[in-house]
Design an enzyme around this catalytic site. Structure first.
Site, short mmCIF file in Angstrom:
data_model
loop_
_atom_site.label_atom_id
_atom_site.label_comp_id
_atom_site.label_asym_id
_atom_site.label_seq_id
_atom_site.Cartn_x
_atom_site.Cartn_y
_atom_site.Cartn_z
CD GLU A 116 -2.92 -1.32 0.28
OE1 GLU A 116 -2.91 -0.54 -0.69
OE2 GLU A 116 -3.73 -2.24 0.40
CG HIS A 139 -4.31 0.10 5.65
ND1 HIS A 139 -5.59 0.45 5.24
CD2 HIS A 139 -4.16 -1.21 5.32
CE1 HIS A 139 -6.17 -0.61 4.69
NE2 HIS A 139 -5.33 -1.63 4.72
CG HIS A 141 -7.46 -5.13 7.61
ND1 HIS A 141 -6.73 -6.24 7.22
CD2 HIS A 141 -7.17 -4.16 6.70
CE1 HIS A 141 -6.03 -5.95 6.13
NE2 HIS A 141 -6.27 -4.70 5.80
CD GLU A 169 -14.35 12.13 23.76
OE1 GLU A 169 -14.94 13.09 24.30
OE2 GLU A 169 -13.18 12.19 23.40
CG HIS A 210 -9.34 -3.39 2.46
ND1 HIS A 210 -8.59 -3.85 1.40
CD2 HIS A 210 -8.43 -3.18 3.46
CE1 HIS A 210 -7.32 -3.94 1.74
NE2 HIS A 210 -7.20 -3.53 2.99
O1 2HA Z 1 -0.71 -5.28 4.12
O2 2HA Z 1 -3.52 -4.46 4.65
O3 2HA Z 1 -4.29 -3.62 2.31
C1 2HA Z 1 -1.88 -5.93 3.88
C2 2HA Z 1 -2.96 -4.95 3.70
C3 2HA Z 1 -3.32 -4.59 2.34
ZN ZN Z 2 -5.49 -3.66 4.20
#
Ligand code: 2HA
Ligand code: ZN
Length: 269
Positions: A116, A139, A141, A169, A210
């Site tokens: 990414e 980033h 999940h 909040e 995602h």
């Molecule tokens: O690194 O999160 O979006 C793996 C991820 C790809």
């Molecule tokens: Zn990801």
């Protein structure tokens, strides 16, 4: 030369990654972090004139030429970053023309940066235009944010307003709202550039089905933003379908905005 493994920045990124792993937001090799460092921070720990390898970029980032970033490696697990930083992290400098990176330290098993990378560099590039203190892109999940995108329209105004209604909040921490991109194939320059556009006036972006990416002037700030969005989404997922809900209505939200003297995105309240 001082031992880079004893630097604050290596400790900080390892601690953040371990926290995120424990929260269940970064299963296996999910998620990635980039942390912009200054030349003054890097110099005591590594020879900035010695390129170990050149790492390619699919698009050029001339705006970031000469900037230093500590970046998690592709395929690497967040739980292992603090255990073996040199294998799981890389310290790079963007080339003078912005078309590739110099690897100065790390990726010791021959690896490279996160898939990414274009989203990360695009986000730094955009955020730096409005916030010169911007340094971090994270980033992850987060389970409830991703869950919410399965059952909620991918409309950033409605998505944001619903999060604001979940707990007090939320509007305080992200008054400018949450950006949302529809599902796309990830790990490429296309999603990287679509994301960069969103970061021109948002600090946090949800990728439907995602995950979520937050930016900030420190690891704590970006992590705290992610945490708060995930908290709102967790409450939503806990209460959805369980009968009538109160929600913090617009009048109540206006009370918070006034009390905290917050600038909310125009027309969203
Ligand atoms: O690194 O999160 O979006 C793996 C991820 C790809
Ligand atoms: Zn990801």
């Amino acid at each position: 030369m001082q031992d880079i493994l004893k630097s604050n920045f290596i400790k900080e990124i390892g601690d953040t990654a371990a926290n995120m792993y424990r929260l269940g937001w970064n299963e296996r090799n999910g998620g990635n972090i980039s942390y912009m460092l200054t030349k003054e921070e890097v110099e005591p720990y590594c020879d900035i004139n010695k390129t170990i390898r050149k790492l390619p970029l699919d698009i050029a980032f001339p705006e970031l030429a000469g900037k230093y970033f500590l970046v998690t490696g592709t395929g690497k697990y967040f739980k292992n970053i603090s255990i073996d930083p040199e294998k799981n992290l890389g310290l790079i400098r963007i080339s003078d023309d912005g078309t590739f990176s110099h690897l100065l330290w790390g990726y010791s098993d021959g690896g490279t940066y996160t898939s990414e990378i274009h989203m990360h560099l695009g986000a730094h590039m955009q955020r730096l235009k409005t916030d010169p203190n911007q340094r971090v892109v994270i980033h992850a999940h987060p389970t409830n944010v991703v869950s919410m995108t399965h059952i909620f329209p991918w409309d950033e105004r409605e998505f944001t307003r619903t999060l604001w209604q979940m707990c007090t909040e939320c509007i305080v921490i992200f008054p400018e709202g949450v950006a949302v991109l529809p599902w796309m194939v990830s790990s490429n320059a296309k999603i990287g550039m679509a994301s960069a556009e969103k970061f021109s006036d948002f600090r946090i972006l949800v990728w439907a089905l995602h995950g979520c990416t937050a930016t900030g002037d420190s690891l704590d700030e970006a992590f705290g933003l992610l945490e708060t969005v995930e908290k709102g989404a967790e409450i939503y997922m806990n209460i959805v379908g369980k009968g009538e809900r109160h929600g913090i209505d617009d009048e109540m939200l206006k009370g918070v905005v006034e009390a905290f003297n917050i600038k909310v995105r125009d027309g969203w309240l």
